[in-house]
Design an enzyme around this catalytic site. Structure first.
Site, PDB file in Angstrom:
ATOM      1  N   ARG A 174      61.336  42.028 -55.353  1.00 54.42           N
ATOM      2  CA  ARG A 174      61.672  42.823 -54.161  1.00 54.42           C
ATOM      3  C   ARG A 174      62.364  44.152 -54.486  1.00 54.42           C
ATOM      4  O   ARG A 174      63.080  44.693 -53.656  1.00 54.42           O
ATOM      5  CB  ARG A 174      62.537  42.014 -53.185  1.00 54.42           C
ATOM      6  N   SER A 225      62.135  38.345 -43.570  1.00 46.88           N
ATOM      7  CA  SER A 225      63.149  37.526 -44.238  1.00 46.88           C
ATOM      8  C   SER A 225      64.445  38.312 -44.392  1.00 46.88           C
ATOM      9  O   SER A 225      64.424  39.473 -44.788  1.00 46.88           O
ATOM     10  CB  SER A 225      62.654  37.084 -45.616  1.00 46.88           C
ATOM     11  N   GLU A 295      68.094  40.625 -48.241  1.00 43.78           N
ATOM     12  CA  GLU A 295      66.911  41.385 -48.632  1.00 43.78           C
ATOM     13  C   GLU A 295      66.800  42.613 -47.730  1.00 43.78           C
ATOM     14  O   GLU A 295      66.270  43.651 -48.119  1.00 43.78           O
ATOM     15  CB  GLU A 295      65.678  40.494 -48.471  1.00 43.78           C
TER      16      GLU A 295
END
Length: 302
Positions: A174, A225, A295
Site C-alpha cells: 500500500r 478499508s 490505511e
C-alpha cells in the site's frame, strides 16, 4: 486568494471553485472546505495550475475520487487539485494499456476484462482513480498495482516531469515512493497485461465483484478499508473478534458488514471518524497487543 483564482481562470486550466466543501468530493461524504479547488481540464492544465500555485507560494495537494481519504472538518488551506475528468483518457495497444490518472480504476478493469486482457481482475471493486491506485499501490484478492504496472509519468514537487519504471516507484504494501521519499503527482500509468481467456477473466471479475458486494458496505458512504492488515492478522477479523462491529460515535459507525470499514450514517464528521479510529486502536492494543495503522490518509485542519 482572488488574485490566484483570476490567474488560474485566465490561464484556462479548468474548473476553479472558492471555498468548496470537500465532502462533495470524497467517498466518505466528509470534509471541510478547500480554499481553492481546481479540476484541470487536461495534463497541460494541471501542470500550468501547479506552476501558478508555486509562483504564488500557495500550498497544494492532489486528490482523485476522494476514496481512502479523510478530510478534517476545518478543511484544507491552500489549493486542492482534483484529478478526474480531463485526465480520464485510455489507450489500448495490444497488451500495453495506458490510462490517464483520472480514469476510474474499476472502469479500467472492466474494459480490460472485456478485451480479454488479464492482470487487472483484482481491481474490479477498488474505488478511486488510476493515479490514486499507483500512488498507494492499491490491491485486493492477492494482487496489486505493482504486479502489472510497467511505468508511470510523474510530475514531482520540484517541477521535474519524468517517467518512472515499476522498480523506480519502489512499491511495497500500500505504498510507493510518491508518498514519502519523493512526493509527486501521477499523471498517467502504463500497464503490461497478458492475453487470456476472455470468459474466464470476466468470470473471475464477476466473482471478485460479488464477493465485495456481499462482504463490504459499498452502498453506504465509506472510504474503503480503514486499517492496513497487521500481518499475519486480518484487521477486519481482529476488530470483529473484539466485538466492535456496529459500534458508533456520532454518525460514524463500524460497519456491521465488514469491521474494517467505517460508514457515514448521514452526518458523520471527521472528528467522529477519528475518535472511532482511536477507539479501535486502543481496544485492539489492549486486547491483543497489536498496533493498528490506518490505511486511510488524514489531511486538513481540525
Amino acid at each position: 486568494m482572488n488574485d490566484i483564482v483570476e490567474r488560474l481562470k485566465e490561464a484556462n486550466v479548468g474548473k476553479v471553485w472558492l471555498n468548496e466543501p470537500l465532502k462533495n468530493h470524497t467517498t466518505w461524504k466528509i470534509g471541510g472546505p478547500a480554499d481553492i479547488l481546481i479540476q484541470p481540464k487536461n495534463t497541460t492544465g494541471l501542470i500550468t495550475a501547479v506552476n501558478i500555485l508555486k509562483a504564488q507560494g500557495m500550498p497544494y495537494r492532489v486528490i482523485g475520487r476522494g476514496s481512502n481519504l479523510l478530510v478534517r472538518d476545518g478543511g484544507i488551506r491552500g489549493a486542492v487539485i482534483k484529478v478526474g475528468e480531463g485526465l480520464d483518457y485510455l489507450r489500448i495497444e495490444g497488451e500495453k494499456v495506458t490510462a490517464g490518472a483520472g480514469f476510474s480504476f474499476i472502469k479500467l478493469a472492466t474494459i480490460i476484462a472485456k478485451q480479454g486482457l488479464s492482470g487487472l481482475e483484482f481491481a474490479g471493486g477498488i474505488p478511486g482513480t488510476v493515479g490514486g491506485a499507483v500512488y498507494m499501490n492499491a490491491g485486493a484478492h492477492g494482487s496489486d498495482v505493482s504486479r502489472v504496472l510497467h511505468s508511470a509519468q510523474i510530475l514531482f514537487d520540484d517541477g521535474e516531469l519524468a517517467t518512472l519504471s515499476n522498480e523506480e516507484l519502489k512499491f511495497s504494501y500500500r505504498t510507493s515512493i510518491l508518498q514519502n521519499e519523493r512526493k509527486g503527482i501521477c499523471l498517467e500509468a502504463t500497464f503490461k497485461l497478458k492475453k487470456g481467456d476472455r470468459e474466464q477473466i470476466l468470470k473471475t471479475m464477476a466473482q471478485n465483484k460479488d464477493y465485495r458486494k456481499q462482504t463490504q458496505p459499498l452502498q453506504q458512504p465509506c472510504c474503503g478499508s480503514v486499517f492496513r492488515n497487521p500481518k499475519p492478522y486480518s484487521a477486519g477479523r481482529l476488530i470483529e473478534e473484539a466485538g466492535l462491529k456496529g459500534f458508533r460515535i456520532g454518525d460514524a459507525q463500524i460497519s456491521t458488514k465488514h469491521a474494517n470499514f467505517i460508514v457515514n450514517l448521514g452526518n458523520a464528521t471527521a472528528k467522529d471518524v477519528l475518535a472511532l479510529i482511536k477507539h479501535i486502536q486502543d481496544t485492539i492494543a489492549e486486547k491483543y497487543g497489536v498496533e493498528m495503522h490506518p490505511e486511510v490518509e488524514v489531511v486538513g485542519e481540525e
